[in-house]
Design an enzyme around this catalytic site. Sequence first.
Site, PDB file in Angstrom:
ATOM      1  N   ASN A 166      46.414  -7.270 -20.567  1.00 54.17           N
ATOM      2  CA  ASN A 166      46.539  -6.974 -21.992  1.00 54.17           C
ATOM      3  C   ASN A 166      47.748  -6.081 -22.288  1.00 54.17           C
ATOM      4  O   ASN A 166      48.053  -5.803 -23.435  1.00 54.17           O
ATOM      5  CB  ASN A 166      45.238  -6.299 -22.453  1.00 54.17           C
ATOM      6  CG  ASN A 166      45.059  -6.289 -23.939  1.00 54.17           C
ATOM      7  OD1 ASN A 166      45.399  -7.251 -24.617  1.00 54.17           O
ATOM      8  ND2 ASN A 166      44.553  -5.197 -24.472  1.00 54.17           N
ATOM      9  N   LYS A 180      42.047   2.195 -22.119  1.00 56.65           N
ATOM     10  CA  LYS A 180      42.383   1.098 -21.190  1.00 56.65           C
ATOM     11  C   LYS A 180      43.792   1.245 -20.621  1.00 56.65           C
ATOM     12  O   LYS A 180      43.989   1.205 -19.410  1.00 56.65           O
ATOM     13  CB  LYS A 180      42.311  -0.267 -21.908  1.00 56.65           C
ATOM     14  CG  LYS A 180      40.934  -0.698 -22.317  1.00 56.65           C
ATOM     15  CD  LYS A 180      40.946  -2.093 -22.919  1.00 56.65           C
ATOM     16  CE  LYS A 180      41.637  -2.192 -24.271  1.00 56.65           C
ATOM     17  NZ  LYS A 180      41.058  -1.371 -25.330  1.00 56.65           N
ATOM     18  N   HIS A 208      37.311  -3.559 -33.622  1.00 57.43           N
ATOM     19  CA  HIS A 208      37.467  -5.022 -33.725  1.00 57.43           C
ATOM     20  C   HIS A 208      36.205  -5.727 -34.212  1.00 57.43           C
ATOM     21  O   HIS A 208      35.976  -6.883 -33.871  1.00 57.43           O
ATOM     22  CB  HIS A 208      37.837  -5.636 -32.362  1.00 57.43           C
ATOM     23  CG  HIS A 208      39.064  -5.038 -31.762  1.00 57.43           C
ATOM     24  ND1 HIS A 208      40.300  -5.215 -32.331  1.00 57.43           N
ATOM     25  CD2 HIS A 208      39.237  -4.282 -30.660  1.00 57.43           C
ATOM     26  CE1 HIS A 208      41.191  -4.573 -31.577  1.00 57.43           C
ATOM     27  NE2 HIS A 208      40.579  -3.997 -30.580  1.00 57.43           N
TER      28      HIS A 208
HETATM   29  P1  ADP Z   1      43.581   1.483 -25.214  1.00 60.48           P
HETATM   30  O1  ADP Z   1      44.523   0.723 -24.333  1.00 60.48           O
HETATM   31  O2  ADP Z   1      42.143   1.206 -24.872  1.00 60.48           O
HETATM   32  O3  ADP Z   1      43.865   1.428 -26.669  1.00 60.48           O
HETATM   33  P2  ADP Z   1      45.017   3.976 -24.636  1.00 60.48           P
HETATM   34  O4  ADP Z   1      45.055   4.532 -23.263  1.00 60.48           O
HETATM   35  O5  ADP Z   1      46.212   3.270 -25.137  1.00 60.48           O
HETATM   36  O6  ADP Z   1      43.733   3.032 -24.757  1.00 60.48           O
HETATM   37  O7  ADP Z   1      44.638   5.155 -25.653  1.00 60.48           O
HETATM   38  C1  ADP Z   1      44.365   4.859 -27.021  1.00 60.48           C
HETATM   39  C2  ADP Z   1      43.961   6.112 -27.783  1.00 60.48           C
HETATM   40  O8  ADP Z   1      42.703   6.561 -27.313  1.00 60.48           O
HETATM   41  C3  ADP Z   1      44.911   7.294 -27.617  1.00 60.48           C
HETATM   42  O9  ADP Z   1      44.962   7.961 -28.848  1.00 60.48           O
HETATM   43  C4  ADP Z   1      44.265   8.133 -26.530  1.00 60.48           C
HETATM   44  O10 ADP Z   1      44.600   9.499 -26.659  1.00 60.48           O
HETATM   45  C5  ADP Z   1      42.771   7.877 -26.769  1.00 60.48           C
HETATM   46  N1  ADP Z   1      41.995   7.817 -25.517  1.00 60.48           N
HETATM   47  C6  ADP Z   1      42.465   7.604 -24.264  1.00 60.48           C
HETATM   48  N2  ADP Z   1      41.454   7.600 -23.374  1.00 60.48           N
HETATM   49  C7  ADP Z   1      40.308   7.759 -24.073  1.00 60.48           C
HETATM   50  C8  ADP Z   1      38.925   7.826 -23.723  1.00 60.48           C
HETATM   51  N3  ADP Z   1      38.511   7.700 -22.450  1.00 60.48           N
HETATM   52  N4  ADP Z   1      38.025   8.031 -24.722  1.00 60.48           N
HETATM   53  C9  ADP Z   1      38.426   8.152 -26.005  1.00 60.48           C
HETATM   54  N5  ADP Z   1      39.711   8.121 -26.411  1.00 60.48           N
HETATM   55  C10 ADP Z   1      40.647   7.918 -25.459  1.00 60.48           C
END
Ligand code: ADP
Length: 439
Positions: A137, A114, A184
């Site tokens: 968020n 996200k 969650h």
């Molecule tokens: P969120 O805001 O949903 O937690 P982030 O962009 O902060 O997502 O990324 C959270 C974690 O998920 C990081 O470790 C990132 O490398 C990984 N990640 C980012 N994009 C994806 C995706 N499309 N699918 C799976 N994992 C992802």
Amino acid sequence: MAGKVIILGGGESGVWSAALGMVNGWDVFLSDSGMIKDENKAVLLQYSVRFEEGVHSFDPQELADIVVKSPGISDEAATVQFFTQLNIPVISEIEWAFRFQDKKIVAITGSNGKTTTTKLTWHLLHEAGLNAGLGGNIGKSFAHLLMDEPERDIYVLELSSFQLDGIDTFRANVAILLNITPDHLDRYHYDIMEYAASKGRICLNQTIGDVLIYHAQDELVNMVLADAAPEVRRIPVSFNEFQNESIKLSDGSLLTLETTGLRGRHNAFNAICALEVGRAFNLPLEDLQHSLNSFVNEPHRLEDVGELDGVVYINDSKATNVDAVFYALEAMNKPTVWIVGGQDKGNDYSALDARVREKVKTIVCMGVDNAKLMTHFGEFGIQIFSTSSLDEALQTARQASVSGDAILLSPACASFDLFNNYMHRGDLFREWVLEQKKL
Ligand code: ADP
């Protein structure tokens, strides 16, 4: 017509919801069962909001027309139940804020990706000269954005499932649903379908002229979007659109990730989703490629923090679930010493088995209780250690590595057993590396 609103929770979204209500002529009362932070209290004082803290005491004579609930408060909380039983609508801050504006909304949700996708989407629109605000968020809550940046034409919002639970009339002109994987579940009666349904609400109220971008290969995503209005323009995105650092959009246009800082198949996927938003706003391809090249991702997400003795250190502290680690391991192109562990959220590690066998040379478990990880991966024939502090984990990882390797912190777990939060964990990891470099 303004009326009486009760706001539950005095955090970022609560206090700005209160301020938004006040400037729009509502009779506002905010209640927090805990203590309100000084900076948030200052907002309440600035806008002359009536409030209480350390207690919820509702005078039945003073009942509200509507209740705005902060995302941290569960639907089952006694205070929320109190109002639902009286048939008083309880909505989320996102729904509340939505009712005070009429701008274009780009809303992004999913279990993982996200923040990356929201920031990238905003970056693409902003760099192209569109007047876009960023929040939800992350950063400023939607209500805060409307108070601080009312002149925006577009709001790009990251939304969590909790925020989507409380929407009613909220409508995204462009919506992205990235993926749905277990997370969650404690808030959803340990029912993945219930959690998935919350995510699916991203397309609620979408209609003709709106765009829905989603993961075409994700079964749960397809299931919960089945009921999206047929007149919405659907843009399915799949991993097949990414090959050799080249990405293909739904209109056939091609871009490259080679010149960008984005690594891994998951980030290619996030980039395609964000670029589809850019195309929906008719942004030229050259501009999009240019902005893609200048995008710098947030820290703690596959963040390269430096090199020691020829070993690269990568901070992926934000990977607090198994799916995020899956993509982190996939993105590794060096023999990897993997630091994993923390507070387990009921993880099933078997989804990682193949990736671990392929990419990992040493596993360093880091947590108060490493038993589950030690048992699961202990039989792989891969070197494995149990450690209980960041320093011990890093010393162990360093000793186990040789020039040409990578040390990856990608924990699959929450951080609260040893750290304040994932940022604290990632910051300490980075600091440790920088300190060692000075020695
Ligand atoms: P969120 O805001 O949903 O937690 P982030 O962009 O902060 O997502 O990324 C959270 C974690 O998920 C990081 O470790 C990132 O490398 C990984 N990640 C980012 N994009 C994806 C995706 N499309 N699918 C799976 N994992 C992802």
